[in-house]
Scaffold this motif. Structure first.
Motif, PDB file in Angstrom:
ATOM      1  N   UNK A  21      -7.483  14.353  -3.628  1.00 41.24           N
ATOM      2  CA  UNK A  21      -6.376  14.155  -4.555  1.00 41.24           C
ATOM      3  C   UNK A  21      -6.529  15.159  -5.687  1.00 41.24           C
ATOM      4  N   UNK A  22      -5.576  16.073  -5.800  1.00 44.92           N
ATOM      5  CA  UNK A  22      -5.670  17.110  -6.824  1.00 44.92           C
ATOM      6  C   UNK A  22      -5.652  16.491  -8.211  1.00 44.92           C
ATOM      7  N   UNK A  64       5.039  14.261 -13.580  1.00 48.12           N
ATOM      8  CA  UNK A  64       4.040  14.782 -14.515  1.00 48.12           C
ATOM      9  C   UNK A  64       3.813  16.271 -14.300  1.00 48.12           C
ATOM     10  N   UNK A  65       3.788  16.707 -13.024  1.00 51.68           N
ATOM     11  CA  UNK A  65       3.615  18.138 -12.735  1.00 51.68           C
ATOM     12  C   UNK A  65       4.745  18.957 -13.351  1.00 51.68           C
ATOM     13  N   UNK A 119       3.172   6.430  -7.004  1.00 51.65           N
ATOM     14  CA  UNK A 119       2.192   7.358  -7.570  1.00 51.65           C
ATOM     15  C   UNK A 119       2.622   8.800  -7.345  1.00 51.65           C
ATOM     16  N   UNK A 120       3.100   9.122  -6.136  1.00 51.83           N
ATOM     17  CA  UNK A 120       3.506  10.495  -5.846  1.00 51.83           C
ATOM     18  C   UNK A 120       4.690  10.918  -6.704  1.00 51.83           C
ATOM     19  N   UNK A 135       0.837  -1.210   0.000  1.00 52.32           N
ATOM     20  CA  UNK A 135       0.000   0.000   0.000  1.00 52.32           C
ATOM     21  C   UNK A 135       0.866   1.251   0.000  1.00 52.32           C
ATOM     22  N   UNK A 136       1.920   1.250   0.815  1.00 51.57           N
ATOM     23  CA  UNK A 136       2.809   2.412   0.851  1.00 51.57           C
ATOM     24  C   UNK A 136       3.642   2.510  -0.420  1.00 51.57           C
TER      25      UNK A 136
END
Length: 299
Positions: free
Chosen positions: A274-275, A81-82, A74-75, A67-68
């Motif tokens: 979640x933005x 991506x940002x 993902x982060x 899970x972590x």
């Protein structure tokens, strides 16, 4: 120190269920995937997977770490991506869940041009009629037909979706055509199991009323509901995006009982808190433009 590529490889193995499939998805050799997993396990001081001749399964430590690990990868992907989006590019993974029939019939023509315009987006589209959990299943968004009842989701409306009662001419010739809710009550019905028999709700003069017919078939797929109605099995309450072609051809007839089913919409919903990324917002805008107002199935 733990390496990010080892963590990402472990996530890929857990999702793929095998080293060879994870290697294929990552475009790596199986030996590299195995080495990364072994290095990660040494760094953690724990075995993450049970290995057998047939399959891999998570150990208790592996389940706790997964899970972590998903959140970490993902982060990092979102951060990368940002940075790309700051330079005006839409890049990186985008994972969407959608219903099988709607996805098969209507999503392709909408998303193929979008992906051609943004070739660096890595879209994973999972077609599944079950109500997936967007947060825990690691989806960026879920496409839903009907009301969004999960308060953890933020819904964007994409298009209206009108539902109609339909039946085959053969069924109506054998059983008669109901002209009211009272007459509908005695007919055979084809029901969508993800909603249940209480799904037949209509807006009448006294408000919303539910009607229950005898279930001739319960099924969790819209294609099979339409096919069951075509086969004369009973009356089905179907979205026009599934039934419009058969209605135009005369193979299905609309059953008018004097009241209308509740109005529904096609939504794209993302987890609250979640933005939404620029690529998800662009994906939603693409679908709105492709479906139009009214969408093709409503015309």
């Amino acid at each position: 120190m733990l390496k990010l590529d080892g963590i990402a490889t472990f996530v890929a193995i857990a999702e793929a269920g095998s080293l060879s499939e994870a290697a294929r998805r990552l475009h790596l050799s199986k030996s590299v995937v195995s080495d990364r997993l072994a290095e990660l396990e040494r760094g953690l001081g724990a075995n993450l997977l049970h290995r057998s001749a047939r399959r891999l399964t998570l150990t208790e430590d592996g389940t706790a770490f997964l899970a972590r690990a998903i959140r970490i990868t993902r982060e990092v992907e979102e951060a990368a991506a940002d940075m790309a989006e700051r330079r005006g590019a839409l890049v990186g993974p985008l994972r969407i869940s959608a219903p099988v029939t709607f996805g098969r019939m209507h999503l392709g023509p909408a998303i193929y041009p979008f992906l051609a315009r943004h070739p660096r987006i890595e879209l994973t589209l999972d077609l599944d009629d079950r109500r997936v959990d967007a947060g825990s299943d690691s989806y960026d968004a879920v496409l839903r037909h009907g009301p969004i009842v999960d308060s953890r989701l933020v819904a964007w409306t994409l298009a209206p979706s009108r539902r109609v009662l339909v039946a085959s001419p053969d069924y109506l010739a054998r059983r008669g055509t109901p002209g009211s809710m009272a007459e509908l009550d005695g007919h055979d019905g084809v029901f969508y199991t993800n909603r249940g028999a209480g799904d037949w709700r209509f807006r009448g003069p006294q408000g919303t009323t539910s009607v229950r017919a005898r279930p001739a078939l319960r099924v969790n797929n819209g294609d099979m509901m339409r096919d069951a109605a075509l086969a004369g099995l009973g009356i089905a309450l179907l979205p026009l995006f599934i039934a419009s072609a058969e209605i135009r051809s005369g193979r299905l007839r609309i059953v008018d009982i004097g009241v209308q089913p509740e109005t529904e919409f096609i939504h794209l919903a993302h987890p609250e808190g979640r933005r939404p990324s620029a690529k998800l917002r662009a994906f939603a805008d693409c679908l709105r433009r492709a479906f139009g107002h009214p969408p093709p199935w409503e015309r």
